[in-house]
Design a protein around this motif. Sequence first.
Motif, PDB file in Angstrom:
ATOM      1  N   SER A   1       0.816  -1.203   0.000  1.00 23.47           N
ATOM      2  CA  SER A   1       0.000   0.000   0.000  1.00 23.47           C
ATOM      3  C   SER A   1       0.856   1.262   0.000  1.00 23.47           C
ATOM      4  O   SER A   1       0.461   2.300  -0.495  1.00 23.47           O
ATOM      5  CB  SER A   1      -0.903  -0.036   1.229  1.00 23.47           C
ATOM      6  OG  SER A   1      -1.415   1.219   1.505  1.00 23.47           O
ATOM      7  N   ALA A   2       2.058   1.152   0.558  1.00 20.77           N
ATOM      8  CA  ALA A   2       2.872   2.346   0.778  1.00 20.77           C
ATOM      9  C   ALA A   2       3.361   2.983  -0.513  1.00 20.77           C
ATOM     10  O   ALA A   2       3.410   4.209  -0.619  1.00 20.77           O
ATOM     11  CB  ALA A   2       4.069   2.001   1.651  1.00 20.77           C
ATOM     12  N   ALA A   3       3.703   2.154  -1.510  1.00 29.88           N
ATOM     13  CA  ALA A   3       4.384   2.673  -2.694  1.00 29.88           C
ATOM     14  C   ALA A   3       3.579   3.769  -3.374  1.00 29.88           C
ATOM     15  O   ALA A   3       4.076   4.873  -3.610  1.00 29.88           O
ATOM     16  CB  ALA A   3       4.690   1.537  -3.666  1.00 29.88           C
ATOM     17  N   ALA A   4       2.300   3.464  -3.687  1.00 29.95           N
ATOM     18  CA  ALA A   4       1.489   4.452  -4.396  1.00 29.95           C
ATOM     19  C   ALA A   4       1.166   5.634  -3.493  1.00 29.95           C
ATOM     20  O   ALA A   4       1.156   6.779  -3.938  1.00 29.95           O
ATOM     21  CB  ALA A   4       0.200   3.806  -4.905  1.00 29.95           C
ATOM     22  N   THR A   5       0.917   5.360  -2.210  1.00 31.74           N
ATOM     23  CA  THR A   5       0.557   6.440  -1.301  1.00 31.74           C
ATOM     24  C   THR A   5       1.685   7.465  -1.219  1.00 31.74           C
ATOM     25  O   THR A   5       1.458   8.671  -1.320  1.00 31.74           O
ATOM     26  CB  THR A   5       0.281   5.887   0.109  1.00 31.74           C
ATOM     27  OG1 THR A   5      -0.597   4.772  -0.004  1.00 31.74           O
ATOM     28  CG2 THR A   5      -0.341   6.931   0.997  1.00 31.74           C
ATOM     29  N   VAL A   6       2.912   6.972  -1.031  1.00 34.04           N
ATOM     30  CA  VAL A   6       4.042   7.884  -0.898  1.00 34.04           C
ATOM     31  C   VAL A   6       4.326   8.580  -2.225  1.00 34.04           C
ATOM     32  O   VAL A   6       4.450   9.805  -2.285  1.00 34.04           O
ATOM     33  CB  VAL A   6       5.297   7.129  -0.397  1.00 34.04           C
ATOM     34  CG1 VAL A   6       6.503   8.043  -0.419  1.00 34.04           C
ATOM     35  CG2 VAL A   6       5.056   6.592   1.001  1.00 34.04           C
ATOM     36  N   ALA A   7       4.370   7.794  -3.313  1.00 41.66           N
ATOM     37  CA  ALA A   7       4.712   8.389  -4.608  1.00 41.66           C
ATOM     38  C   ALA A   7       3.686   9.448  -5.003  1.00 41.66           C
ATOM     39  O   ALA A   7       4.044  10.564  -5.379  1.00 41.66           O
ATOM     40  CB  ALA A   7       4.812   7.302  -5.677  1.00 41.66           C
ATOM     41  N   MET A   8       2.403   9.113  -4.899  1.00 41.76           N
ATOM     42  CA  MET A   8       1.375  10.075  -5.296  1.00 41.76           C
ATOM     43  C   MET A   8       1.265  11.214  -4.294  1.00 41.76           C
ATOM     44  O   MET A   8       0.948  12.342  -4.659  1.00 41.76           O
ATOM     45  CB  MET A   8       0.014   9.394  -5.467  1.00 41.76           C
ATOM     46  CG  MET A   8      -0.054   8.423  -6.619  1.00 41.76           C
ATOM     47  SD  MET A   8       0.654   9.077  -8.136  1.00 41.76           S
ATOM     48  CE  MET A   8      -0.646  10.180  -8.666  1.00 41.76           C
TER      49      MET A   8
ATOM     50  N   GLY B   1      -6.734   5.533  -2.593  1.00 40.17           N
ATOM     51  CA  GLY B   1      -6.202   4.931  -3.813  1.00 40.17           C
ATOM     52  C   GLY B   1      -4.984   4.069  -3.517  1.00 40.17           C
ATOM     53  O   GLY B   1      -4.827   2.994  -4.094  1.00 40.17           O
ATOM     54  N   GLY B   2      -4.153   4.524  -2.591  1.00 39.11           N
ATOM     55  CA  GLY B   2      -2.952   3.770  -2.238  1.00 39.11           C
ATOM     56  C   GLY B   2      -3.262   2.378  -1.714  1.00 39.11           C
ATOM     57  O   GLY B   2      -2.521   1.425  -1.985  1.00 39.11           O
ATOM     58  N   THR B   3      -4.383   2.247  -0.997  1.00 33.60           N
ATOM     59  CA  THR B   3      -4.696   0.934  -0.422  1.00 33.60           C
ATOM     60  C   THR B   3      -5.046  -0.096  -1.490  1.00 33.60           C
ATOM     61  O   THR B   3      -5.050  -1.294  -1.209  1.00 33.60           O
ATOM     62  CB  THR B   3      -5.876   0.989   0.566  1.00 33.60           C
ATOM     63  OG1 THR B   3      -7.053   1.335  -0.149  1.00 33.60           O
ATOM     64  CG2 THR B   3      -5.638   1.977   1.685  1.00 33.60           C
ATOM     65  N   LEU B   4      -5.353   0.362  -2.716  1.00 38.06           N
ATOM     66  CA  LEU B   4      -5.656  -0.605  -3.778  1.00 38.06           C
ATOM     67  C   LEU B   4      -4.466  -1.537  -4.017  1.00 38.06           C
ATOM     68  O   LEU B   4      -4.636  -2.638  -4.538  1.00 38.06           O
ATOM     69  CB  LEU B   4      -6.012   0.123  -5.075  1.00 38.06           C
ATOM     70  CG  LEU B   4      -7.330   0.903  -5.058  1.00 38.06           C
ATOM     71  CD1 LEU B   4      -7.454   1.753  -6.301  1.00 38.06           C
ATOM     72  CD2 LEU B   4      -8.508  -0.062  -4.964  1.00 38.06           C
ATOM     73  N   GLY B   5      -3.274  -1.087  -3.615  1.00 37.21           N
ATOM     74  CA  GLY B   5      -2.067  -1.888  -3.797  1.00 37.21           C
ATOM     75  C   GLY B   5      -2.162  -3.291  -3.233  1.00 37.21           C
ATOM     76  O   GLY B   5      -1.564  -4.225  -3.771  1.00 37.21           O
ATOM     77  N   ILE B   6      -2.913  -3.474  -2.144  1.00 41.18           N
ATOM     78  CA  ILE B   6      -2.999  -4.809  -1.553  1.00 41.18           C
ATOM     79  C   ILE B   6      -4.148  -5.627  -2.131  1.00 41.18           C
ATOM     80  O   ILE B   6      -4.242  -6.819  -1.890  1.00 41.18           O
ATOM     81  CB  ILE B   6      -3.120  -4.764  -0.010  1.00 41.18           C
ATOM     82  CG1 ILE B   6      -4.361  -3.995   0.427  1.00 41.18           C
ATOM     83  CG2 ILE B   6      -1.865  -4.160   0.599  1.00 41.18           C
ATOM     84  CD1 ILE B   6      -4.654  -4.139   1.917  1.00 41.18           C
TER      85      ILE B   6
END
Lengths: 437, 167
Positions: A116-123, A148-153
Amino acid sequence: MSVGLTTFLLFASLTVLLLSGLPLAFVMGSLAVLFNLFLLGPQSLAMISSVVYGVMDNFIFIAIPLFIFMGMVLQRSGIAEDAYDMMYKWIGGIKGGLAMGTVAICTIFAALTGISAAATVAMGLVALPSMLKRGYDKFIAMGCISAGGTLGILIPPSVLMIVYGVFASESIGKLFAGGILPGLLLSFLFIAYIAVRSHLQPQLCPAIPPEERPTWGERFLALRGLILPILLILAVLGVIFGGVCTPTEAAAVGSLGSLLCAAIRRSLTWTVLKESCYQSIRLSCMIIWIIIGSSCFCSLYTAVGAIEFIKEIVAALPVSPYLIMAGMMFSLIILGMFLDPGGIVMITTPIFVPVIKMLGFDPVWFGVLFIINMQVGYLTPPFGFNLFYMKSIVPKNITMSDIIRSIVPFVIIMILSLIILIVFPDIILWLPNKLFK
Amino acid sequence: MSRFLHLIDLVSEWTGKLSAFLIVVLSFVVGYEVISRYVFKHSTAWASEASAMLFGAYIILGGAYTLSVGGHINMDLIYQRLSKRQKALMDIVTFWFFALFCVVLVWKGGERAWYALKNLEHSGSLWNPPVYPIKLLLPVGAFLLLLQGVAKFIRDAVTLVGGRDGL
């Protein structure tokens, strides 16, 4: 000692020690040692080390650090900047366009990374300042990134699904396939919400004025930003669903692919590589050491007969299976407020999944619902990872309570989609049944 | 004393940071197996076992480093509301649980590693590598983890009796 008393002691001591603030991994590891010592005697302690050797030797778990590393490299690779730039040029002129586009990019990022972290931090670093500068409402701007970041999981690949798959003995490929349509559904609902809000309250998410919009030439040129992410998604998911590679091998393809992408973007500096490596080992060890502790703990469940005991109790409950399901979902959401999602999967899966199977539900279906509950867990205070990531990124004048307020509509959408998916299980199960006969 | 504690920190930090790069090696080993299978049309004899060894080393050697940077997740519902000294007291109490787990890993892992070393045990596969290096890593890694935990324990004790900070 009776099974009932032992089971009670097991969970009582787990709760007390968890509340003491000792890291989760050591809570479960030490309790496994203590219970082994008192119930089964000192000679049973060899089981502890053999469980740990088993974790070190499990080929599936290798996928976890590889997917984490992939996410860490991509987060720093500049791919998010390119994708955001593309989206800014194409739909910045629509009311709410930047927020809707942010959700869309989070969806793409989710298909690239398993955390979840990757998109949250990048965006958070790219999209948030841009939206705030354009006069977007701060609640929508922050909410769409955290959610949106949580979609990662949920959208494959997913580290959490790998953990669930191992602890529930389910096919990871099926779980991955099961996450695709629900992930797109959530993404669609987030975008629809933003569209409706910004249509009803035009001042919330103003469109970029026509004179500042780019030419069509610039727009088409910006599409280049999508080439690398799409190729990488096709490579990683293609080899898994094509049945060509195991998730671990796909993760290695992704990890090498992300290095290649960063190299092509000329962002693969020594600092980026070093920081990605350091952060990956910390995150991987955090997760795998919990796996180590909980594997020791779970072998106790079996040894003392706790699972059978709980199944008997649940079977004797004079209520509908759906009510038991709802109870489980509710307890997952509550646990998600206080515990790390990885830890929740490892503590509850060995108990919940046998019960779910006994009630006649599909464990893949339940797994996907489980993951959505964990997405809610990433967003709910006091212990919601994405809230903290967001806090570390936002300007000083935005408080934690602002951040918490920003996620409320998105959490409501998630719970709504949980209900949709319980009523229409085929949204989850259609694709896995199609792909894996 | 503070030099001793600092030394433990450095050992944890550098074993962790050096092991961190194993992930790149691991990517290449697993990636090579995929290429070998689909391009050269035959599987390697060693990639699967080698990747499990690299993974084992990565995880076990990174444990102490993760502890030294506070990376092992806990439940802080009550913990975060405690004062600095109350936290130290709580950690001193729970340290013994942590230590018990580490000691068992060092002890039982050590027994297993000693057995492998004494009999020069090999894996018995086609590649047939010796297994004692990887078996040895568990007691070594668990010992480093324990050491880092002891360093924290000493710091907590100092905080509790109200001595100077910065140990």
